[in-house]
Structures are given as structure tokens and as C-alpha cells.
Design an enzyme around this catalytic site. Structure first.
Site, PDB file in Angstrom:
ATOM      1  N   LYS A  28      -8.278  92.558  13.487  1.00 49.16           N
ATOM      2  CA  LYS A  28      -8.934  91.988  14.670  1.00 49.16           C
ATOM      3  C   LYS A  28     -10.417  91.729  14.386  1.00 49.16           C
ATOM      4  CE  LYS A  28      -5.406  94.003  17.559  1.00 49.16           C
ATOM      5  NZ  LYS A  28      -4.900  95.101  18.364  1.00 49.16           N
ATOM      6  N   GLN A  54      -7.541 100.301  20.940  1.00 53.77           N
ATOM      7  CA  GLN A  54      -6.299 100.219  20.169  1.00 53.77           C
ATOM      8  C   GLN A  54      -5.333 101.326  20.604  1.00 53.77           C
ATOM      9  OE1 GLN A  54      -5.495  97.778  17.871  1.00 53.77           O
ATOM     10  NE2 GLN A  54      -3.468  98.719  17.904  1.00 53.77           N
ATOM     11  N   ASP A  94      -7.346  92.525  26.534  1.00 58.40           N
ATOM     12  CA  ASP A  94      -5.944  92.829  26.235  1.00 58.40           C
ATOM     13  C   ASP A  94      -5.056  92.560  27.455  1.00 58.40           C
ATOM     14  OD1 ASP A  94      -4.856  93.496  23.854  1.00 58.40           O
ATOM     15  OD2 ASP A  94      -5.118  95.660  24.029  1.00 58.40           O
TER      16      ASP A  94
END
Ligand code: NAP
Length: 301
Positions: free
Chosen positions: A56, A100, A123
Site C-alpha cells: 500500500k 491494517q 477503507d
């Protein structure tokens, strides 16, 4: 039904195209403002999570998006993590925040997701953003479902009026992709069925799918005998299976048994190289979008 390599959905190639599109958008945005900025937070040393966050951060650099990687020990206290997120929420130099998953077991993941400002939730997993999606007024959409829709669109897989079967009902993949594909407006307008571990005679349902999306996390759980002829198959699964011949001692494989599925399908995503790269590409797109919204840039320019 097509045959040969053209049956493969090349997620890596589509992701490359999207990286270029996002990079162009970032360059345009940054002409009169600072570039978009993403904060990536990881707790612990899980090798798969470490690899994901690195990809990422690398992708952000390729798109011209600034980023910071905040690495915390597996023993980090939830209160410390929440405090760290509060500061990122309040920092006007940060547009997007990604934590994460999975987090270490002593931390309540849901509470952490809810600690992220919905305006920086790139997200798309905050209940506010999932609620917007369920109310048909989406803002940030979770990256993997968004990537799946993009793959279907770019490969010309029509969804309107078609039968979609989603196997798996997670907040991360199954539920949001089912919501997106059942929307009346935008892409979607499909007839969607969601299956899960209590679904009886799963094969009976999956064989009816024009588009079969599998996100269960069990290697090779869906075989060719569970797929109807000519179906489009999107395999979200990312499973590590031991492989002595591989340098790392394992290889990645999907939830679909590719070998037996391939003769049945019209299109299929490989693992790796299918949905995975798209998740990262959509994160970049969402981060650019977060920066645009934060700066009051209208969606049309
Ligand atoms: P999850 O939260 O563990 O959810 C799994 C879902 O699958 C649950 O709804 C479960 O049913 C259902 N399920 C499990 N076994 C089943 C079976 N035998 N038959 C039917 N349904 C079954 O998983 P997730 O987070 O959605 O992830 C799924 C997979 O996708 C994992 O391999 C993950 O690594 C991968 N993934 C990949 C990406 C990517 O970018 N490529 C992104 C996210 C996830 P119940 O609800 O009844 O328990």
C-alpha cells in the site's frame, strides 16, 4: 463462452491502469494544493499484514500520494492505538487513515474501526460509511468490493438482471459487494443471493450463478462441479498453502479450485493477480477522493 487465456481476468493489469488514472488525478489535484496523504497503521509482525502494508505504501508513492507507515508492537494497548487515531483524525495534513486488519486478539477491531473519522475512512468500514452504502447513498466504499465491481465493468461482465451469488457474508467483502450489486442505481441491478457456512446444498445455489463471487477463506472450497457453465467467477480468497517447492515454503491460492473451475467459466480471476491488486488500487482511488472531499473539490472537477 470464450476459451483460452482470454478467460483470465488480469487484475494486475487493470490495477496498473487505475494507478495511472489516480496518478493523473493526484497530479491535477496537487497543482494548487499539497498532495493527498495516507496514514497506514499496523500493529504486530504478522508477515502477510506486513506485506500488505508495504504494497500500500509503495502504491501510494507510485501515485504521488504521500504516506506514513505507523508500526506499533503486537502488545500495543487499545487506548494508545485509539489516542494515535484521534491525533490522525485531527491532523489536517492527513486525508486517509487505514488500520491494517487483523489486529492483535486483545484489541476490539470494531471499536478501532469506529475510532477512525468517517471522513478519513478510506477503507470504508466505519459503520457510518457502511450505513451510507446500505442507504443507497455511498460515500467511502470498501476497497475489495469496489475492486470487484471495477473488474466486472472493465471486462464487460453485465450485471443488470443477472443472478449473482456471493459466498461469504463478511463486512469486509461479502455484505458490501452484495449491497453494491443489488443497487437499483449505478452499477448493479442484479438479483443477489448471499451464502454462508449454514447454507444448505451450497452447490445447488452456486450453480445457478451467472456471476459467482467467493470470499470465504478456505482453499479450493468451490470446485468446478459447483459452477454453472459460462459463469463469471471472482475468487477473493487469499490462502497460504504449504509448498515445499516454493522459496517461501508456501504459495497463495484462492477459495476456488482453479483447475476444475476453468473449463466451466467464461471469465475467472486468478489468485494471485486477480482481486488482490485491485484492493490496493481502490485504496489509492479512495485516498484521492478523501483529499478532494476534504478540500471541497466537487465530484465533477
Ligand atoms: P471472513 O470474515 O472470515 O468471512 C468468511 C465468510 O465465509 C463467512 O461469512 C463464513 O460464514 C463464510 N464461510 C466460511 N466457510 C464457508 C463454507 N464452507 N461455505 C460457505 N460459506 C463459508 O472472511 P473475509 O474477511 O471476507 O475474507 C475471505 C477471504 O478473502 C480470505 O481468504 C481473505 O484473505 C480474502 N480477502 C482477500 C482480499 C483481497 O484483497 N484479495 C481482501 C479481503 C479478504 P459464516 O458467516 O456463517 O461464518
Amino acid at each position: 463462452m470464450s476459451s483460452g487465456p482470454e478467460k483470465l481476468i488480469d487484475g494486475k493489469a487493470v490495477a496498473e491502469t487505475i494507478f495511472s488514472e489516480v496518478a493523473a488525478g493526484v497530479s491535477d489535484f496537487s497543482r494548487s494544493r499539497r498532495p493527498p496523504f495516507l496514514a497506514v497503521v499496523i500493529a504486530g509482525e504478522d508477515p502477510a499484514s506486513q506485506a500488505y502494508v508495504k504494497s500500500k505504501v509503495t502504491a501510494a508513492a507510485r501515485c504521488g500520494i504521500g504516506s506514513t507507515l505507523i508500526e506499533l508492537p503486537a502488545t500495543v494497548e487499545a487506548a494508545y492505538l485509539r489516542d494515535r487515531l484521534d491525533r490522525l483524525n485531527a491532523d489536517p495534513g492527513i486525508d486517509g487513515i487505514l488500520v491494517q486488519m487483523p489486529l492483535p486478539p486483545h484489541i476490539d477491531q470494531q471499536k478501532i474501526i469506529e475510532s477512525i473519522s468517517p471522513d478519513k475512512d478510506v477503507d470504508g468500514l466505519h459503520p457510518y460509511n457502511l450505513g451510507r452504502l446500505a442507504s443507497d447513498k455511498p460515500r467511502f466504499i470498501p476497497c475489495t468490493p469496489l475492486g470487484i465491481l471495477e473488474l466486472l465493468a472493465r471486462y464487460g461482465a453485465r450485471t443488470e438482471g443477472r443472478r449473482v451469488v456471493v459466498v461469504g457474508r463478511s463486512i469486509l467483502v461479502g455484505k458490501p459487494v452484495a449491497l453494491l450489486l443489488s443497487r437499483k442505481h449505478g452499477s448493479g441491478n442484479a438479483t443477489v443471493t448471499i451464502c454462508h457456512s449454514s447454507t444448505r446444498d451450497l452447490g445447488l445455489v452456486t450453480r445457478e450463478a451467472d456471476i459467482l463471487i467467493v470470499a470465504i477463506g478456505k482453499a479450493h472450497a468451490i470446485g468446478g462441479d459447483m459452477i454453472g457453465g459460462g459463469a463469471v467467477v471472482i475468487d477473493v480468497g487469499m490462502n497460504r498453502v504449504p509448498d515445499a517447492s516454493a522459496k517461501k515454503g508456501y504459495r497463495l491460492t484462492g477459495d476456488v479450485d482453479f483447475e476444475s473451475a476453468y473449463p466451466m467459466v467464461s471469465l475467472i480471476t486468478p489468485v494471485p493477480g486477480g482481486v488482490g491488486p485491485m484492493t490496493v488500487a481502490m485504496l489509492m482511488r479512495n485516498t484521492l477522493q478523501a483529499a478532494r472531499w476534504a478540500h471541497g473539490v466537487r465530484d465533477d472537477g
